[in-house]
Design a protein around this motif. Structure first.
Motif, PDB file in Angstrom:
ATOM      1  N   LEU A 225     -16.969  19.974  21.733  1.00 55.20           N
ATOM      2  CA  LEU A 225     -18.155  19.646  22.533  1.00 55.20           C
ATOM      3  C   LEU A 225     -18.667  18.253  22.189  1.00 55.20           C
ATOM      4  O   LEU A 225     -18.776  17.910  21.005  1.00 55.20           O
ATOM      5  CB  LEU A 225     -19.245  20.688  22.225  1.00 55.20           C
ATOM      6  N   ALA A 226     -18.960  17.474  23.229  1.00 53.18           N
ATOM      7  CA  ALA A 226     -19.616  16.178  22.990  1.00 53.18           C
ATOM      8  C   ALA A 226     -20.870  16.117  23.842  1.00 53.18           C
ATOM      9  O   ALA A 226     -20.869  16.545  24.999  1.00 53.18           O
ATOM     10  CB  ALA A 226     -18.684  15.025  23.366  1.00 53.18           C
ATOM     11  N   ILE A 227     -21.929  15.614  23.248  1.00 54.97           N
ATOM     12  CA  ILE A 227     -23.138  15.315  24.036  1.00 54.97           C
ATOM     13  C   ILE A 227     -23.217  13.793  24.098  1.00 54.97           C
ATOM     14  O   ILE A 227     -23.260  13.121  23.058  1.00 54.97           O
ATOM     15  CB  ILE A 227     -24.399  15.905  23.386  1.00 54.97           C
ATOM     16  N   VAL A 228     -23.176  13.267  25.324  1.00 51.29           N
ATOM     17  CA  VAL A 228     -23.274  11.812  25.496  1.00 51.29           C
ATOM     18  C   VAL A 228     -24.653  11.501  26.063  1.00 51.29           C
ATOM     19  O   VAL A 228     -25.048  12.054  27.092  1.00 51.29           O
ATOM     20  CB  VAL A 228     -22.153  11.282  26.428  1.00 51.29           C
ATOM     21  N   ARG A 229     -25.362  10.643  25.334  1.00 50.11           N
ATOM     22  CA  ARG A 229     -26.729  10.290  25.761  1.00 50.11           C
ATOM     23  C   ARG A 229     -26.773   8.836  26.226  1.00 50.11           C
ATOM     24  O   ARG A 229     -26.861   7.929  25.387  1.00 50.11           O
ATOM     25  CB  ARG A 229     -27.685  10.395  24.578  1.00 50.11           C
ATOM     26  N   PRO A 230     -26.721   8.600  27.548  1.00 50.44           N
ATOM     27  CA  PRO A 230     -26.876   7.211  28.007  1.00 50.44           C
ATOM     28  C   PRO A 230     -28.344   6.795  27.898  1.00 50.44           C
ATOM     29  O   PRO A 230     -29.242   7.639  27.926  1.00 50.44           O
ATOM     30  CB  PRO A 230     -26.463   7.266  29.479  1.00 50.44           C
ATOM     31  N   SER A 231     -28.579   5.478  27.778  1.00 54.38           N
ATOM     32  CA  SER A 231     -29.971   4.993  27.853  1.00 54.38           C
ATOM     33  C   SER A 231     -30.305   4.801  29.339  1.00 54.38           C
ATOM     34  O   SER A 231     -30.106   5.745  30.105  1.00 54.38           O
ATOM     35  CB  SER A 231     -30.149   3.728  27.004  1.00 54.38           C
ATOM     36  N   ILE A 232     -30.752   3.635  29.770  1.00 56.93           N
ATOM     37  CA  ILE A 232     -31.072   3.457  31.209  1.00 56.93           C
ATOM     38  C   ILE A 232     -29.805   2.978  31.911  1.00 56.93           C
ATOM     39  O   ILE A 232     -29.297   1.888  31.600  1.00 56.93           O
ATOM     40  CB  ILE A 232     -32.189   2.411  31.399  1.00 56.93           C
ATOM     41  N   ILE A 233     -29.299   3.784  32.853  1.00 57.79           N
ATOM     42  CA  ILE A 233     -28.023   3.418  33.489  1.00 57.79           C
ATOM     43  C   ILE A 233     -28.263   2.432  34.635  1.00 57.79           C
ATOM     44  O   ILE A 233     -29.100   2.669  35.518  1.00 57.79           O
ATOM     45  CB  ILE A 233     -27.286   4.670  34.022  1.00 57.79           C
ATOM     46  N   THR A 234     -27.502   1.336  34.596  1.00 55.28           N
ATOM     47  CA  THR A 234     -27.646   0.298  35.639  1.00 55.28           C
ATOM     48  C   THR A 234     -26.278   0.012  36.272  1.00 55.28           C
ATOM     49  O   THR A 234     -25.288   0.663  35.933  1.00 55.28           O
ATOM     50  CB  THR A 234     -28.229  -0.987  35.000  1.00 55.28           C
ATOM     51  N   GLY A 235     -26.227  -0.977  37.173  1.00 57.89           N
ATOM     52  CA  GLY A 235     -25.009  -1.274  37.944  1.00 57.89           C
ATOM     53  C   GLY A 235     -23.781  -1.524  37.066  1.00 57.89           C
ATOM     54  O   GLY A 235     -23.901  -1.771  35.864  1.00 57.89           O
ATOM     55  N   ALA A 236     -22.627  -1.483  37.703  1.00 56.75           N
ATOM     56  CA  ALA A 236     -21.358  -1.556  36.960  1.00 56.75           C
ATOM     57  C   ALA A 236     -21.137  -2.926  36.322  1.00 56.75           C
ATOM     58  O   ALA A 236     -21.465  -3.970  36.907  1.00 56.75           O
ATOM     59  CB  ALA A 236     -20.216  -1.245  37.905  1.00 56.75           C
ATOM     60  N   LEU A 237     -20.550  -2.898  35.132  1.00 60.01           N
ATOM     61  CA  LEU A 237     -20.137  -4.133  34.472  1.00 60.01           C
ATOM     62  C   LEU A 237     -18.905  -4.704  35.191  1.00 60.01           C
ATOM     63  O   LEU A 237     -18.882  -5.857  35.572  1.00 60.01           O
ATOM     64  CB  LEU A 237     -19.810  -3.830  33.001  1.00 60.01           C
ATOM     65  N   ASN A 238     -17.910  -3.831  35.421  1.00 61.99           N
ATOM     66  CA  ASN A 238     -16.653  -4.282  36.042  1.00 61.99           C
ATOM     67  C   ASN A 238     -16.182  -3.412  37.200  1.00 61.99           C
ATOM     68  O   ASN A 238     -15.622  -3.908  38.163  1.00 61.99           O
ATOM     69  CB  ASN A 238     -15.510  -4.258  35.005  1.00 61.99           C
ATOM     70  N   GLU A 239     -16.328  -2.074  37.035  1.00 59.65           N
ATOM     71  CA  GLU A 239     -15.643  -1.177  37.966  1.00 59.65           C
ATOM     72  C   GLU A 239     -16.585  -0.198  38.656  1.00 59.65           C
ATOM     73  O   GLU A 239     -17.530   0.260  38.021  1.00 59.65           O
ATOM     74  CB  GLU A 239     -14.603  -0.352  37.184  1.00 59.65           C
ATOM     75  N   PRO A 278     -24.465  -0.264  31.485  1.00 54.44           N
ATOM     76  CA  PRO A 278     -23.796  -0.234  32.793  1.00 54.44           C
ATOM     77  C   PRO A 278     -23.102   1.109  33.063  1.00 54.44           C
ATOM     78  O   PRO A 278     -22.551   1.728  32.143  1.00 54.44           O
ATOM     79  CB  PRO A 278     -22.765  -1.369  32.687  1.00 54.44           C
ATOM     80  N   VAL A 279     -23.139   1.506  34.314  1.00 53.78           N
ATOM     81  CA  VAL A 279     -22.657   2.844  34.698  1.00 53.78           C
ATOM     82  C   VAL A 279     -21.180   3.061  34.354  1.00 53.78           C
ATOM     83  O   VAL A 279     -20.788   4.169  33.952  1.00 53.78           O
ATOM     84  CB  VAL A 279     -22.953   3.115  36.194  1.00 53.78           C
ATOM     85  N   ASP A 280     -20.353   2.003  34.481  1.00 55.51           N
ATOM     86  CA  ASP A 280     -18.926   2.201  34.178  1.00 55.51           C
ATOM     87  C   ASP A 280     -18.677   2.347  32.680  1.00 55.51           C
ATOM     88  O   ASP A 280     -17.742   3.043  32.267  1.00 55.51           O
ATOM     89  CB  ASP A 280     -18.048   1.084  34.780  1.00 55.51           C
ATOM     90  N   ILE A 281     -19.542   1.730  31.867  1.00 55.58           N
ATOM     91  CA  ILE A 281     -19.416   1.898  30.411  1.00 55.58           C
ATOM     92  C   ILE A 281     -19.685   3.371  30.078  1.00 55.58           C
ATOM     93  O   ILE A 281     -18.995   3.978  29.246  1.00 55.58           O
ATOM     94  CB  ILE A 281     -20.438   0.995  29.680  1.00 55.58           C
ATOM     95  N   VAL A 282     -20.686   3.950  30.749  1.00 52.58           N
ATOM     96  CA  VAL A 282     -21.022   5.365  30.484  1.00 52.58           C
ATOM     97  C   VAL A 282     -19.856   6.265  30.927  1.00 52.58           C
ATOM     98  O   VAL A 282     -19.425   7.157  30.180  1.00 52.58           O
ATOM     99  CB  VAL A 282     -22.325   5.787  31.208  1.00 52.58           C
ATOM    100  N   ALA A 283     -19.324   6.010  32.136  1.00 55.38           N
ATOM    101  CA  ALA A 283     -18.208   6.837  32.630  1.00 55.38           C
ATOM    102  C   ALA A 283     -17.021   6.757  31.672  1.00 55.38           C
ATOM    103  O   ALA A 283     -16.401   7.779  31.335  1.00 55.38           O
ATOM    104  CB  ALA A 283     -17.802   6.386  34.036  1.00 55.38           C
ATOM    105  N   ASN A 284     -16.728   5.554  31.202  1.00 54.53           N
ATOM    106  CA  ASN A 284     -15.609   5.394  30.269  1.00 54.53           C
ATOM    107  C   ASN A 284     -15.887   6.124  28.959  1.00 54.53           C
ATOM    108  O   ASN A 284     -14.994   6.748  28.376  1.00 54.53           O
ATOM    109  CB  ASN A 284     -15.340   3.911  30.006  1.00 54.53           C
ATOM    110  N   CYS A 285     -17.120   6.043  28.516  1.00 55.22           N
ATOM    111  CA  CYS A 285     -17.492   6.719  27.267  1.00 55.22           C
ATOM    112  C   CYS A 285     -17.280   8.235  27.414  1.00 55.22           C
ATOM    113  O   CYS A 285     -16.771   8.891  26.497  1.00 55.22           O
ATOM    114  CB  CYS A 285     -18.947   6.387  26.954  1.00 55.22           C
ATOM    115  N   LEU A 286     -17.628   8.795  28.584  1.00 57.87           N
ATOM    116  CA  LEU A 286     -17.434  10.241  28.807  1.00 57.87           C
ATOM    117  C   LEU A 286     -15.949  10.586  28.728  1.00 57.87           C
ATOM    118  O   LEU A 286     -15.547  11.568  28.084  1.00 57.87           O
ATOM    119  CB  LEU A 286     -17.965  10.653  30.195  1.00 57.87           C
ATOM    120  N   LEU A 287     -15.131   9.759  29.383  1.00 61.94           N
ATOM    121  CA  LEU A 287     -13.684  10.042  29.421  1.00 61.94           C
ATOM    122  C   LEU A 287     -13.060   9.932  28.034  1.00 61.94           C
ATOM    123  O   LEU A 287     -12.254  10.779  27.632  1.00 61.94           O
ATOM    124  CB  LEU A 287     -12.987   9.072  30.386  1.00 61.94           C
TER     125      LEU A 287
END
Ligand SMILES: NC(=O)c1ccc[n+]([C@@H]2O[C@H](COP(=O)([O-])OP(=O)(O)OC[C@H]3O[C@@H](n4cnc5c(N)ncnc54)[C@H](OP(=O)(O)O)[C@@H]3O)[C@@H](O)[C@H]2O)c1
Length: 483
Positions: A225-239, A278-287
């Motif tokens: 189990l992982a709990i990922v806590r993003p701070s304030i999610i904003t537009g994509a850095l790259n993707e 950035p939102v893509d950093i969060v998505a990558n972190c989840l993966l």
């Protein structure tokens, strides 16, 4: 093959099936898109979609797969879109509202679960936020407990779930209240004092997300189990594209009004850390987190997915970059010259809001009425003001989100994964990022590509002189009154 070229993350998802809640949301869309493009051998992605505004899940899902976010997938991996499948349901229904047949399918097939669905409204009534965020998380855990081959479960929380505490470690804290007792209380009571229940929490969102973390942590079976806590999610850095963003929620909505010149005074402490991610950093972190914890048997980790400790950006610096970018990529929807002052005195701020927001809105609506257009200025101001009020708590203080687990995860990645699943916010150059974010807002949210047109540039110039004229007039008036 050279080990540096191996993507362990893409390899992990080979032949795997994923169940995802919140696929239609801001973060969920980026996550699905990224899986399809960067984990091409994934078997299937099952997305929980609810009916909404009179549209059934099936027709919503058909529209979803046509969303422009998937344009790159359609070009680069067109066959992969057929790997995305609909699971009709609703987080607030018993058993997530999933049919027995679909539940059986999920039990047999799913290897990885990402739980991203939530109500992110800060002003959501407590009973709804509790049902959605806390009990919704419990229902996802119950589903996870039924899955035969679950390799990892990732719960998306928020850095602010423990916002009454200033220094936040990567651990689960005691919940602010027992959710079952609270539910019983709410069912038996007709009126109550919200503040006496949520205590030092700023709103029902952080309060119910705090309880959700504890539910997930204590009720999950023996699976990683992982709990990922993003701070304030904003537009994509790259993707999928630098600056990509597709909604007006939170900071994006306020930024939009600032670059249109309509929001000119903000209650904000410019020397505080802003803590965007950035939102893509969060998505990558989840993966990456899901792939990493799958190596353990029943391991549990919390990641504070935030930039504040590693690469801090202050609110004042953000404003400077934002206003600079607003002039480089102006939008034809500007109403006034982009300019904004942060204030820490509520009284002065409210006075300025009256003069700089409400009075111009009255004039604009009067102008719209005369020219036969829709009178929308006051509505836009009110929406932006409500968003600002909801965010005041966060823009006037700062937190220290410890990020040791996040750093360890980023540092452990192979070179190939560091390239393919960028999740290290230490690398971000904020000035360039904010420029792209503003351009992204203009292009993807306002759907305006006129920033290179001479007419838009001329409009910016004209509004600049209007501002100079207006400021000189007010100054002269003040001098005349004083003399
Ligand atoms: N945005 C941020 O700044 C931020 C910061 C920190 C953490 N987070 C966390 O990140 C996650 C995703 O946030 P987001 O920004 O992507 O939010 P979002 O754009 O509002 O998306 C929320 C998602 O949840 C789904 N959902 C809501 N109620 C549902 C229900 N009753 N049944 C099924 N699905 C439901 C929505 O589906 P519909 O399309 O049907 O509405 C949507 O897909 C959340 O857990 C949030 O707490 C967000």
């Amino acid at each position: 093959m050279d080990q540096r070229e191996v993507s362990f993350v893409a390899d992990f998802y080979k032949g795997k099936s994923i169940f995802l809640t919140g696929a239609t949301g801001f973060l969920g869309k980026v996550l699905v898109e990224k899986i399809l493009r960067s984990c091409p051998d994934v078997d299937s992605i099952f997305c929980l979609v609810r009916p909404k505004r009179g549209q059934d899940p099936k027709s919503r899902f058909e529209e979803y797969t046509k969303d422009s976010i998937f344009d790159r997938v359609k070009q680069e991996q067109p066959q992969n879109l057929s790997k995305v499948h609909l699971i009709s349901g609703d987080m607030i229904q018993e058993g997530l509202g999933i049919s027995a047949e679909d539940r059986k399918l999920l039990a047999e097939k799913v290897d990885v679960v990402f739980h991203s669905a939530a109500t992110v409204k800060f002003v959501e009534p407590l009973a709804i936020a509790l049902e959605m965020n806390t009990f919704g998380a419990r229902k996802v855990v119950e589903l996870c407990n039924e899955l035969h081959h679950l390799k990892s479960f990732v719960h998306v929380s928020t850095c602010y779930s423990n916002s009454p505490i200033k220094d936040i470690d990567e651990k689960v804290y005691e919940p602010p209240m027992d959710p079952d007792s609270l539910k019983k209380f709410l069912e038996e009571t007709t009126s109550f004092n919200l503040r006496s229940i949520i205590g030092k929490h700023p709103n029902t969102y952080t309060f119910t997300k705090a309880m959700a973390e504890h539910v997930v942590w204590t009720e999950s079976g023996n699976f990683p189990l992982a709990i990922v806590r993003p701070s304030i999610i904003t537009g994509a850095l790259n993707e999928p594209f630098p600056g990509w963003v597709d909604n007006l929620a939170g900071i994006t909505g306020l930024t939009t009004e600032i670059i249109r010149g309509t929001f000119r005074s903000c209650f904000c402490n410019e020397s505080c850390k802003m803590d965007i991610i950035p939102v893509d950093i969060v998505a990558n972190c989840l993966l990456v987190a899901a792939a990493d914890i799958s190596k353990t048997s029943g391991g549990r980790v919390v990641y504070n997915c935030s930039s504040g400790e590693l690469n801090p950006l202050k609110w004042g610096r953000y404003r400077d970059y934002m206003l600079q970018a607003a002039k480089e990529t102006p939008t034809k929807y500007m109403q006034f010259y982009p300019s904004c002052t942060y204030r820490t005195s509520k009284l002065v701020h409210l006075f300025m809001v009256f003069w700089l927001h409400y009075i111009p809105a009255l004039f604009l609506d009067a102008y719209y009425k005369i020219s036969g257009k829709r009178q929308i200025a006051m509505r836009i101001y009110n929406n932006a003001r409500n968003a600002e009020k909801a965010g005041e708590y966060f823009s006037s203080r700062e937190w220290n989100f410890k990020s040791d687990n996040l750093v360890a995860l980023a540092d452990e990645q192979s070179d190939a994964d560091k390239q393919r699943f960028v999740m290290d916010c230490r690398e971000i150059k904020w000035e360039t990022y904010v420029k792209n974010y503003i351009k992204g807002i203009v292009m993807y949210v306002l759907k305006d590509d006129s920033f290179t047109h001479s007419a838009t540039k001329k409009k910016l110039q004209r509004l600049y002189w209007v501002q100079i004229f207006f400021r000189s007039f007010v100054l002269m008036l003040a001098v005349a009154i004083l003399l």
